[in-house]
Design an enzyme around this catalytic site. Structure first.
Site, PDB file in Angstrom:
ATOM      1  N   CYS A  95       0.870  -1.183   0.000  1.00  0.00           N
ATOM      2  CA  CYS A  95       0.000   0.000   0.000  1.00  0.00           C
ATOM      3  C   CYS A  95       0.905   1.230   0.000  1.00  0.00           C
ATOM      4  O   CYS A  95       2.105   1.130  -0.169  1.00  0.00           O
ATOM      5  CB  CYS A  95      -0.956  -0.009   1.194  1.00  0.00           C
ATOM      6  N   CYS A 153      -0.805   0.989   7.353  1.00  0.00           N
ATOM      7  CA  CYS A 153      -2.255   0.814   7.554  1.00  0.00           C
ATOM      8  C   CYS A 153      -2.760  -0.463   6.879  1.00  0.00           C
ATOM      9  O   CYS A 153      -2.953  -1.490   7.514  1.00  0.00           O
ATOM     10  CB  CYS A 153      -3.011   2.024   6.995  1.00  0.00           C
ATOM     11  N   ARG A 154      -2.935  -0.417   5.557  1.00  0.00           N
ATOM     12  CA  ARG A 154      -3.615  -1.503   4.859  1.00  0.00           C
ATOM     13  C   ARG A 154      -2.748  -2.754   4.674  1.00  0.00           C
ATOM     14  O   ARG A 154      -3.167  -3.862   5.019  1.00  0.00           O
ATOM     15  CB  ARG A 154      -4.127  -1.006   3.504  1.00  0.00           C
ATOM     16  N   SER A 155      -1.552  -2.600   4.166  1.00  0.00           N
ATOM     17  CA  SER A 155      -0.770  -3.802   3.822  1.00  0.00           C
ATOM     18  C   SER A 155      -0.327  -4.599   5.056  1.00  0.00           C
ATOM     19  O   SER A 155      -0.314  -5.839   4.997  1.00  0.00           O
ATOM     20  CB  SER A 155       0.415  -3.447   2.910  1.00  0.00           C
ATOM     21  N   ASP A 175      -7.624   3.991   1.373  1.00  0.00           N
ATOM     22  CA  ASP A 175      -6.643   4.425   2.362  1.00  0.00           C
ATOM     23  C   ASP A 175      -7.363   5.016   3.588  1.00  0.00           C
ATOM     24  O   ASP A 175      -8.032   6.033   3.474  1.00  0.00           O
ATOM     25  CB  ASP A 175      -5.734   5.479   1.719  1.00  0.00           C
TER      26      ASP A 175
END
Ligand SMILES: N#Cc1ccccc1-c1cc(NCCCN2CCCCC2)c2ccccc2n1
Length: 196
Positions: free
Chosen positions: A13, A18-20, A168
């Protein structure tokens, strides 16, 4: 690459906080629960340099704790260029403040910020990212690697509910992190099943 039965996936990401890391943690838990984690190389990284060396966002960590998903990662940059990117962090240990935070949450990590290598493109069969800007960044960088073997895809392409983009949550709320988590659960489950 290790034995032929070894599969590999890099979750990507923008900032790798955050996301990955959530996708990495969710997938690792699913592979562990399925008894196949030893046949996988699993990692996550960023397309940007924004957060190199930092621990996962505290909102994401809180979300993982709530769902009892272990998490261990420190952001590393993943940038492919013919020129050299900074070697400021090569071999250095994570920022002391990040380590203190991880210790507080009983999260062990041995991750060292590392400079990207062209091997990343050849070392991972799958590079799964979160949104269109990650995808265009990765495709552009793939073109600068001679024999890149990685399949670069949106993680959302595996979502049975067809939510293609995992947005995101950096400027978002806990609910936005919960949405990221739910999407990662659906997508990682389908991705693991497609590769079992
Ligand atoms: N950029 C953007 C952006 C646009 C829309 C929604 C979210 C973001 C956003 C912003 C972040 N850091 C703040 C800006 C960083 N600085 C930007 C200029 C260069 C020096 C660094 C993030 C950090 C970690 C993970 C995800 C992030 N995502």
């Amino acid at each position: 690459m290790a034995g032929s039965s070894t599969k590999s996936v890099l979750f990507v990401c923008l900032g790798n906080i955050c996301r990955s890391p959530i996708a990495e943690a969710v997938f690792r838990k699913m592979a562990t629960d399925a008894g196949v984690v030893d046949t996988w190389r699993i990692d996550s990284a960023a397309t940007s340099t924004y957060e190199i060396g930092n621990p996962p966002d505290y909102r994401g960590q809180a979300c993982m704790k709530k769902h009892n998903v272990p998490m261990r990662h420190v952001a590393r940059q993943w940038v492919i260029d013919s020129g050299a990117t900074s070697d400021w962090n090569t071999g250095s240990s994570p920022d002391a403040r990040g380590l203190a935070c991880l210790r507080k949450h009983n999260i062990e990590t041995d991750h060292r910020a590392r400079q990207v290598t062209k091997d990343d493109f050849m070392g991972f069969e799958y590079i799964l990212c979160m949104d269109e800007s990650n995808l265009s960044d990765l495709k552009r960088k793939a073109n600068s690697v001679k024999n890149s073997k990685a399949k670069v895809e949106l993680l959302g392409a595996y979502d049975p509910q067809k939510q293609l983009i995992i947005r995101d949550p950096y400027y978002g709320s806990d609910a936005d992190f919960e949405m990221v988590y739910e999407q990662c659960v659906r997508c990682c489950k389908a991705f693991l099943e497609a590769n079992s």
